[in-house]
Design an enzyme around this catalytic site. Structure first.
Site, short mmCIF file in Angstrom:
data_model
loop_
_atom_site.label_atom_id
_atom_site.label_comp_id
_atom_site.label_asym_id
_atom_site.label_seq_id
_atom_site.Cartn_x
_atom_site.Cartn_y
_atom_site.Cartn_z
N LYS A 52 44.45 84.52 -27.40
CA LYS A 52 45.36 83.67 -28.16
C LYS A 52 46.48 84.50 -28.77
CE LYS A 52 41.58 80.49 -28.97
NZ LYS A 52 40.43 80.15 -29.82
N GLN A 96 37.92 80.87 -35.68
CA GLN A 96 37.18 80.95 -34.42
C GLN A 96 35.70 80.61 -34.64
OE1 GLN A 96 38.53 81.62 -31.29
NE2 GLN A 96 36.53 80.99 -30.58
N ASP A 119 43.78 72.89 -34.37
CA ASP A 119 42.66 72.52 -33.50
C ASP A 119 42.47 70.99 -33.47
OD1 ASP A 119 41.53 74.66 -32.15
OD2 ASP A 119 40.35 75.32 -33.86
#
Length: 297
Positions: A52, A96, A119
């Site tokens: 990412k 994460q 997200d």
């Protein structure tokens, strides 16, 4: 002849469009910023975060990475999230997963400012998705929609089966497919570990999206002739290779491709879209927070 879907090419097109958006934002002195937080010793999680970060750099997005000792108190993670919520240079926050057992996952998701929740897992953003007014669509399901659109696979009126009911993929995927919107209007069934006669459900579907986390649980005998098969699973299994393992999906690719009209491979199918759509959401977050209009792909 079965179409093998190239997720990398779809992701590259989306990322090119996001890069244009980043240039528009930067020209208005608003460079998008994504903060990643890792509280884990898991090697796979560290790899995902580095991927990412690398994509952010390629697209001109500022990347801010923070690591927290997995043994640290949960409050240390929550304090970091609060700090990032208040940082004007950070438009998106990604913690994460998984987090350690002593850290409550739902508290983590609730703590992130919903405007920075790229997200799409904060309860406010989940509610907006279900209501048909999504702020940020969860990255993997949104990526599946982009794949279907890129390959002109019609969802309107289609019989769709989603195998898996996770908060990350299964539930939002089903919600997107039933929306009265582009990429939706499908008659959608959600199957899971308690489903009786799963094969009977999948065999009659025009579209099968498999996200159950079980290696090769769906094979060719469970697929109808000409159906579209989207394999979201990615499983590391022991293999006689240089690395000592190989990556396989939740679908037995070799048998399924004999029946499917179109199918995603693993790797190289859905996976690249997850990161592409995270970049998409980060650019969108910067636009919403700054008021600078962009033309997202």
């Amino acid at each position: 002849m079965t179409t093998i879907i190239d997720g990398n090419s779809v992701a590259e097109e989306i990322q090119a469009g996001v890069e244009d958006c980043v240039e528009t934002l930067s020209a208005a002195d608003e460079t998008p910023g994504l903060a990643t937080v890792l509280m884990s010793d898991d090697g796979a999680s560290a790899t995902y975060v580095s991927m990412k970060q690398r994509t952010c750099e390629e697209l001109g997005i500022n990347s801010f990475h923070h690591e927290i000792d997995p043994e640290a108190p949960a409050e240390e993670l929550f304090s970091k999230i609060d700090e990032l919520n208040d940082d004007p240079d950070v438009h998106g926050i990604l913690v994460q997963m998984p987090v350690p057992d002593h850290v409550d996952k739902r508290t983590v998701l609730n703590r992130i400012d919903p405007m920075k929740d790229v997200d799409g897992f904060h309860p406010e953003n989940v509610g907006r998705l279900v209501a048909g007014n999504a702020r940020y669509k969860p990255c993997t399901p949104h990526g599946v929609q982009k794949i279907l659109d890129a390959y002109d696979i019609e969802t309107e009126g289609a019989d769709a089966v989603v195998v898996g009911r996770s908060d990350i993929v299964g539930k939002p995927m089903a919600n997107l497919l039933i929306q009265r919107d582009d990429g939706g209007n499908a008659t959608t069934t959600v199957c899971h570990s308690r489903t009786k006669d799963l094969a009977a459900k999948t065999r009659n579907a025009d579209l099968v999206v498999v996200a159950a986390g079980v290696p090769e649980m769906v094979d060719g005998d469970m697929i109808g002739e000409g159906a579209t098969v989207i394999d979201v699973g990615i499983n590391r299994v022991d293999a006689d290779t240089e690395k000592g393992y190989e990556l396989i999906g939740d679908v037995d690719f070799e048998s399924a491709k004999q029946k499917a009209g179109a199918i995603t491979p693993v790797p190289g199918g859905v996976g690249p879209l997850t990161i592409a759509m995270l970049m998409y959401n980060t650019a969108k977050a910067a636009s919403l927070q700054s008021g600078v209009e962009i033309d997202l792909p």
